[in-house]
Design a protein around this motif. Structure first.
Motif, PDB file in Angstrom:
ATOM      1  N   UNK A   4       0.816  -1.211   0.000  1.00 49.25           N
ATOM      2  CA  UNK A   4       0.000   0.000   0.000  1.00 49.25           C
ATOM      3  C   UNK A   4       0.856   1.271   0.000  1.00 49.25           C
ATOM      4  N   UNK A   5       0.305   2.313  -0.577  1.00 45.14           N
ATOM      5  CA  UNK A   5       0.936   3.624  -0.541  1.00 45.14           C
ATOM      6  C   UNK A   5       1.079   4.068   0.909  1.00 45.14           C
ATOM      7  N   UNK A   6       2.255   4.574   1.257  1.00 43.50           N
ATOM      8  CA  UNK A   6       2.531   4.991   2.628  1.00 43.50           C
ATOM      9  C   UNK A   6       2.704   6.505   2.695  1.00 43.50           C
ATOM     10  N   UNK A   7       2.749   7.044   3.904  1.00 46.81           N
ATOM     11  CA  UNK A   7       2.980   8.466   4.110  1.00 46.81           C
ATOM     12  C   UNK A   7       3.885   8.648   5.312  1.00 46.81           C
ATOM     13  N   UNK A   8       4.890   9.501   5.168  1.00 46.60           N
ATOM     14  CA  UNK A   8       5.785   9.826   6.269  1.00 46.60           C
ATOM     15  C   UNK A   8       5.053  10.775   7.225  1.00 46.60           C
ATOM     16  N   UNK A   9       4.921  10.345   8.466  1.00 49.68           N
ATOM     17  CA  UNK A   9       4.117  11.096   9.426  1.00 49.68           C
ATOM     18  C   UNK A   9       4.744  12.424   9.829  1.00 49.68           C
ATOM     19  N   UNK A  10       6.017  12.630   9.501  1.00 45.86           N
ATOM     20  CA  UNK A  10       6.633  13.944   9.733  1.00 45.86           C
ATOM     21  C   UNK A  10       5.871  15.032   8.984  1.00 45.86           C
ATOM     22  N   UNK A  11       5.227  14.662   7.889  1.00 42.86           N
ATOM     23  CA  UNK A  11       4.406  15.593   7.128  1.00 42.86           C
ATOM     24  C   UNK A  11       3.364  16.257   8.028  1.00 42.86           C
ATOM     25  N   UNK A  12       2.864  15.502   8.999  1.00 45.55           N
ATOM     26  CA  UNK A  12       1.780  15.946   9.868  1.00 45.55           C
ATOM     27  C   UNK A  12       2.233  16.038  11.322  1.00 45.55           C
ATOM     28  N   UNK A 191      10.928  22.628  -6.766  1.00 47.07           N
ATOM     29  CA  UNK A 191      12.241  22.086  -7.116  1.00 47.07           C
ATOM     30  C   UNK A 191      13.408  22.924  -6.647  1.00 47.07           C
ATOM     31  N   UNK A 192      13.192  23.748  -5.621  1.00 43.72           N
ATOM     32  CA  UNK A 192      14.249  24.581  -5.053  1.00 43.72           C
ATOM     33  C   UNK A 192      14.196  24.460  -3.540  1.00 43.72           C
ATOM     34  N   UNK A 196       7.892  26.019   0.072  1.00 45.50           N
ATOM     35  CA  UNK A 196       6.967  24.971   0.517  1.00 45.50           C
ATOM     36  C   UNK A 196       6.748  23.908  -0.556  1.00 45.50           C
ATOM     37  N   UNK A 197       6.498  22.716  -0.101  1.00 43.42           N
ATOM     38  CA  UNK A 197       6.144  21.631  -0.998  1.00 43.42           C
ATOM     39  C   UNK A 197       4.656  21.683  -1.307  1.00 43.42           C
ATOM     40  N   UNK A 198       4.270  20.958  -2.346  1.00 40.40           N
ATOM     41  CA  UNK A 198       2.869  20.921  -2.765  1.00 40.40           C
ATOM     42  C   UNK A 198       2.437  19.470  -2.899  1.00 40.40           C
ATOM     43  N   UNK A 222       5.622  12.426   1.191  1.00 37.99           N
ATOM     44  CA  UNK A 222       6.083  13.337   2.244  1.00 37.99           C
ATOM     45  C   UNK A 222       6.026  14.764   1.745  1.00 37.99           C
ATOM     46  N   UNK A 223       5.601  15.662   2.625  1.00 40.86           N
ATOM     47  CA  UNK A 223       5.755  17.101   2.434  1.00 40.86           C
ATOM     48  C   UNK A 223       6.518  17.620   3.645  1.00 40.86           C
ATOM     49  N   UNK A 224       7.698  18.178   3.426  1.00 33.57           N
ATOM     50  CA  UNK A 224       8.458  18.737   4.543  1.00 33.57           C
ATOM     51  C   UNK A 224       7.765  19.970   5.093  1.00 33.57           C
TER      52      UNK A 224
END
Length: 248
Positions: A4-12, A191-192, A196-198, A222-224
């Motif tokens: 399954x697709x996962x998500x890094x919880x640091x995003x939240x 890309x810089x 912010x990430x999107x 992940x979104x930092x």
């Protein structure tokens, strides 16, 4: 990918600090059936109980705690939350990636962690940023050199966004690294650095080409950072990647 697709919880991380159980519940409602933890030491038993109740598996975890806490206790927590993949996401001086001696010291460090982890049935991985990509050695990135120095059981979690920011052609990099890559951080943005990430699919990163270059790797969103509502962004990322890869 069958996993399954996962998500890094640091995003939240802010949402988890305020309401861990509610945040995991919202992720499950969006459709995430797997997560990557960022601090296995934070109430591992309670975390596992909530994840089990929601039908969420743990693909992997970051293990920054290895630098400051007893390795045995860290690996016990990793096992408790329900994974056998522990990833070093930083904690090593950037300068170590600018010389061959530094890369050897880094490999020795990771190999030492891996030796301790093996007795617990756990594998150690390394997660890059841009500073492991920018230095070059006879045309190879520092990350590629590191991959030749670590033990066979040490794997890579390639952060595809930071690899591009560091100057890599990411599909080509993944092709050269081959089976050493066990997981990908899939993220998008301008890309810089320092922007912010999107949501995945809404930025400049060629996500389809990157995923095609490592078809067997775990996919971890992940979104930092995020300038919009983060739940909207992770939901849009899930929808995009689910449609792109024909996931259920």
């Amino acid at each position: 990918m069958a996993t399954p697709l996962s998500i890094q919880l640091y995003t939240l991380r802010d949402q988890i600090a305020a309401d861990r159980d509610g945040t995991l519940t919202r992720l499950a409602e969006i459709g995430y059936r797997s997560v990557e933890a960022y601090d296995p030491m934070a109430d591992p038993t309670g975390f596992r109980k909530v994840a089990d109740a929601l039908g969420i598996s743990v693909s992997s975890t970051h293990a920054y705690a290895l630098f400051s806490q007893d390795a045995g206790e860290v690996f016990d927590a990793v096992a408790t939350i329900g994974t056998d993949l522990a990833i070093v996401p930083g904690g090593i001086e950037h300068e170590e990636f600018t010389t061959l001696d530094g890369l050897q010291r880094t490999a020795d460090l990771l190999n030492g962690f891996a030796e301790k982890a093996a007795s617990r049935g756990i594998r150690i991985g390394y997660h890059n940023h841009w500073w492991e990509i920018e230095p070059r050695f006879a045309g190879r990135t520092a990350l590629e050199v590191l991959a030749t120095l670590v033990a066979p059981e040490v794997f890579l979690e390639v952060d595809t966004y930071w690899a591009q920011v560091g100057g890599a052609d990411v599909p080509e990099l993944l092709g050269r690294l081959g089976g050493k890559v066990l997981a990908l951080h899939v993220k998008d943005g301008p890309g810089v650095r320092d922007e912010p990430h999107v949501a995945v699919g809404a930025g400049v990163i060629d996500v389809p080409a990157i995923l095609a270059a490592a078809p067997d790797a775990l996919r971890i969103v992940e979104l930092d950072s995020c300038a919009t509502d983060v739940f909207d962004a992770v939901a849009a990322s899930h929808a995009y990647l689910t449609a792109l890869e024909g996931r259920s």
